[in-house]
Write a protein that holds these residues in place. Structure first.
Motif, PDB file in Angstrom:
ATOM      1  N   LEU A  39       0.839  -1.188   0.000  1.00 47.67           N
ATOM      2  CA  LEU A  39       0.000   0.000   0.000  1.00 47.67           C
ATOM      3  C   LEU A  39       0.880   1.246   0.000  1.00 47.67           C
ATOM      4  O   LEU A  39       0.620   2.198  -0.736  1.00 47.67           O
ATOM      5  CB  LEU A  39      -0.927   0.017   1.225  1.00 47.67           C
ATOM      6  CG  LEU A  39      -2.250  -0.759   1.125  1.00 47.67           C
ATOM      7  CD1 LEU A  39      -2.003  -2.257   1.062  1.00 47.67           C
ATOM      8  CD2 LEU A  39      -3.168  -0.416   2.296  1.00 47.67           C
ATOM      9  N   TYR A  79      -1.613  -5.167  -1.092  1.00 52.23           N
ATOM     10  CA  TYR A  79      -2.967  -5.282  -1.636  1.00 52.23           C
ATOM     11  C   TYR A  79      -3.314  -6.760  -1.824  1.00 52.23           C
ATOM     12  O   TYR A  79      -2.535  -7.508  -2.432  1.00 52.23           O
ATOM     13  CB  TYR A  79      -3.072  -4.566  -2.975  1.00 52.23           C
ATOM     14  CG  TYR A  79      -3.098  -3.056  -2.867  1.00 52.23           C
ATOM     15  CD1 TYR A  79      -4.249  -2.398  -2.450  1.00 52.23           C
ATOM     16  CD2 TYR A  79      -1.969  -2.299  -3.190  1.00 52.23           C
ATOM     17  CE1 TYR A  79      -4.277  -1.008  -2.355  1.00 52.23           C
ATOM     18  CE2 TYR A  79      -1.988  -0.908  -3.098  1.00 52.23           C
ATOM     19  CZ  TYR A  79      -3.149  -0.276  -2.677  1.00 52.23           C
ATOM     20  OH  TYR A  79      -3.173   1.101  -2.574  1.00 52.23           O
ATOM     21  N   VAL A  95      -5.813  -3.695  -7.990  1.00 51.29           N
ATOM     22  CA  VAL A  95      -6.625  -2.498  -7.788  1.00 51.29           C
ATOM     23  C   VAL A  95      -6.332  -1.479  -8.887  1.00 51.29           C
ATOM     24  O   VAL A  95      -5.310  -1.554  -9.576  1.00 51.29           O
ATOM     25  CB  VAL A  95      -6.372  -1.855  -6.402  1.00 51.29           C
ATOM     26  CG1 VAL A  95      -6.750  -2.810  -5.287  1.00 51.29           C
ATOM     27  CG2 VAL A  95      -4.923  -1.401  -6.271  1.00 51.29           C
ATOM     28  N   TYR A 123     -10.632   1.544  -1.415  1.00 57.32           N
ATOM     29  CA  TYR A 123      -9.563   1.563  -0.408  1.00 57.32           C
ATOM     30  C   TYR A 123      -9.282   3.014  -0.015  1.00 57.32           C
ATOM     31  O   TYR A 123      -9.096   3.871  -0.888  1.00 57.32           O
ATOM     32  CB  TYR A 123      -8.286   0.933  -0.960  1.00 57.32           C
ATOM     33  CG  TYR A 123      -8.357  -0.560  -1.155  1.00 57.32           C
ATOM     34  CD1 TYR A 123      -7.751  -1.429  -0.248  1.00 57.32           C
ATOM     35  CD2 TYR A 123      -9.024  -1.105  -2.245  1.00 57.32           C
ATOM     36  CE1 TYR A 123      -7.808  -2.809  -0.425  1.00 57.32           C
ATOM     37  CE2 TYR A 123      -9.090  -2.479  -2.439  1.00 57.32           C
ATOM     38  CZ  TYR A 123      -8.481  -3.325  -1.520  1.00 57.32           C
ATOM     39  OH  TYR A 123      -8.541  -4.684  -1.698  1.00 57.32           O
ATOM     40  N   ILE A 177      -7.071  -2.052   5.011  1.00 60.25           N
ATOM     41  CA  ILE A 177      -7.595  -3.129   4.162  1.00 60.25           C
ATOM     42  C   ILE A 177      -8.937  -3.636   4.689  1.00 60.25           C
ATOM     43  O   ILE A 177      -9.884  -3.866   3.927  1.00 60.25           O
ATOM     44  CB  ILE A 177      -6.575  -4.284   4.075  1.00 60.25           C
ATOM     45  CG1 ILE A 177      -5.316  -3.814   3.337  1.00 60.25           C
ATOM     46  CG2 ILE A 177      -7.187  -5.492   3.377  1.00 60.25           C
ATOM     47  CD1 ILE A 177      -4.206  -4.843   3.299  1.00 60.25           C
ATOM     48  N   THR A 191     -12.172  -1.528   3.916  1.00 63.33           N
ATOM     49  CA  THR A 191     -12.560  -1.309   2.515  1.00 63.33           C
ATOM     50  C   THR A 191     -14.081  -1.268   2.396  1.00 63.33           C
ATOM     51  O   THR A 191     -14.782  -2.084   3.004  1.00 63.33           O
ATOM     52  CB  THR A 191     -11.997  -2.433   1.628  1.00 63.33           C
ATOM     53  OG1 THR A 191     -10.576  -2.419   1.723  1.00 63.33           O
ATOM     54  CG2 THR A 191     -12.394  -2.232   0.181  1.00 63.33           C
TER      55      THR A 191
END
Length: 315
Positions: A228, A238, A242, A268, A289, A292
């Motif tokens: 991230l 991740y 994404v 996110y 995470i 989300t």
């Protein structure tokens, strides 16, 4: 004297014969004339007026069109009744569009409509709040939509999508869509020349982008397993691929999400540029995470979608 009488009598008889013949010929002429008149009338009656034929054909086509429309309405009503009986949603009802694709498949666009304006406004707020908190009513709609997509008998048609449509018809949220087999109705479609990905990027930014006044929309794919925060060794990674959307300036902000292929995305809460003290620790990133948010993406106006597509720069 007798001879003269005989001669006169003979002449008179001859005259009668001639007169009789003349009478028969006159009758024959009259009969022929009558026959000719009857034949002329019959011919006129049998010959068709092109204008009348055109009107009859037009009338026939109109009747066929009305019959097809009536059949479609009847089919829609039947499906709506079935959905209402088997997938009832309180304070809402179904209005289904039935259409046939170019391949001949009968498709269903199932629209879930609120019964009142007040309930529509209440649900619209919950859809908006879905970005920051889980709404039970919204989750329930997604569950119903998934069941319809999975369970509806094939003989009733193929479900293309299930949507929530506001009371005034101004807002539409796609609860689920069969993107894999989706076939758009025949006819002109302003978005038909663009890919599903391009349309998705534009719609996501229109709904979630912090700044709509941008001069370009940068699209970056971040693969699963990437950190991230690349600058923090304690950063979590991740769990899925994404997409990160961003303008050309920091002030434009960014949106980082993953698509679910059903009209929803997982958002996110990560910045475009990380500022702060690092290392922040695994717990910090794991919380990002776990928080989300599932967000249904609205369709938006075609003109606005196209405007954003034209600004896209895919990296």
């Amino acid at each position: 004297m007798k001879k003269r009488i005989i001669v006169l009598t003979a002449c008179m008889m001859t005259g009668l014969v001639l007169s009789g013949c003349s009478g028969e010929e006159g009758q024959n002429d009259d009969q022929a004339s009558d026959d000719n008149v009857e034949e002329t009338v019959a011919a006129e009656e049998s010959s068709s007026d092109p204008k009348e034929d055109g009107e009859e054909n037009s009338s026939s086509s109109t009747e066929e069109a009305h019959a097809e429309e009536a059949a479609s309405d009847s089919s829609s009503n039947s499906i709506d009744t079935y959905l209402q009986e088997n997938y009832k949603v309180d304070q809402a009802h179904y209005e289904t569009d039935v259409w046939e694709s170019d391949s001949g498949v009968t498709n269903l666009t199932v629209n879930l409509m609120p019964d009142t304006e007040a309930y529509s406004q209440e649900m619209d707020k919950k859809f908006q709040n879905g970005q920051s908190e889980v709404e039970e009513d919204i989750e329930s709609l997604f569950d119903v939509a998934a069941r319809i997509m999975k369970e509806l008998p094939e003989e009733k048609g193929r479900v293309d999508s299930v949507n929530w449509v506001s009371y005034d018809g101004e807002s539409t949220v796609t609860l689920i869509q069969d993107y894999e087999h989706s076939e758009k109705p025949a006819g002109d479609d302003a978005l038909s020349k663009y890919s599903d990905e391009q349309i998705e990027y534009a719609r996501v930014w229109l709904q979630l982008g912090p700044n709509q006044d941008i001069d370009e929309l940068n699209v970056r794919t971040i693969p699963a397993g990437e950190k991230l925060n690349p600058d923090d060794e304690t950063s979590a990674v991740y769990p899925e691929d994404v997409i990160q959307l961003a303008g050309s300036r920091l002030v434009d902000g960014s949106v980082t999400y993953s698509g679910n292929g059903d009209g929803t995305v997982n958002v996110y809460n990560v910045p475009l540029r990380w500022d702060g003290k690092y290392p922040a620790g695994k717990a910090f990133y794991n919380e990002i995470i776990e928080s989300t948010k599932l967000v249904p993406v609205e369709t938006a106006e075609d003109e606005e979608v196209i405007r954003l597509i034209q600004l896209q720069k895919i990296q």
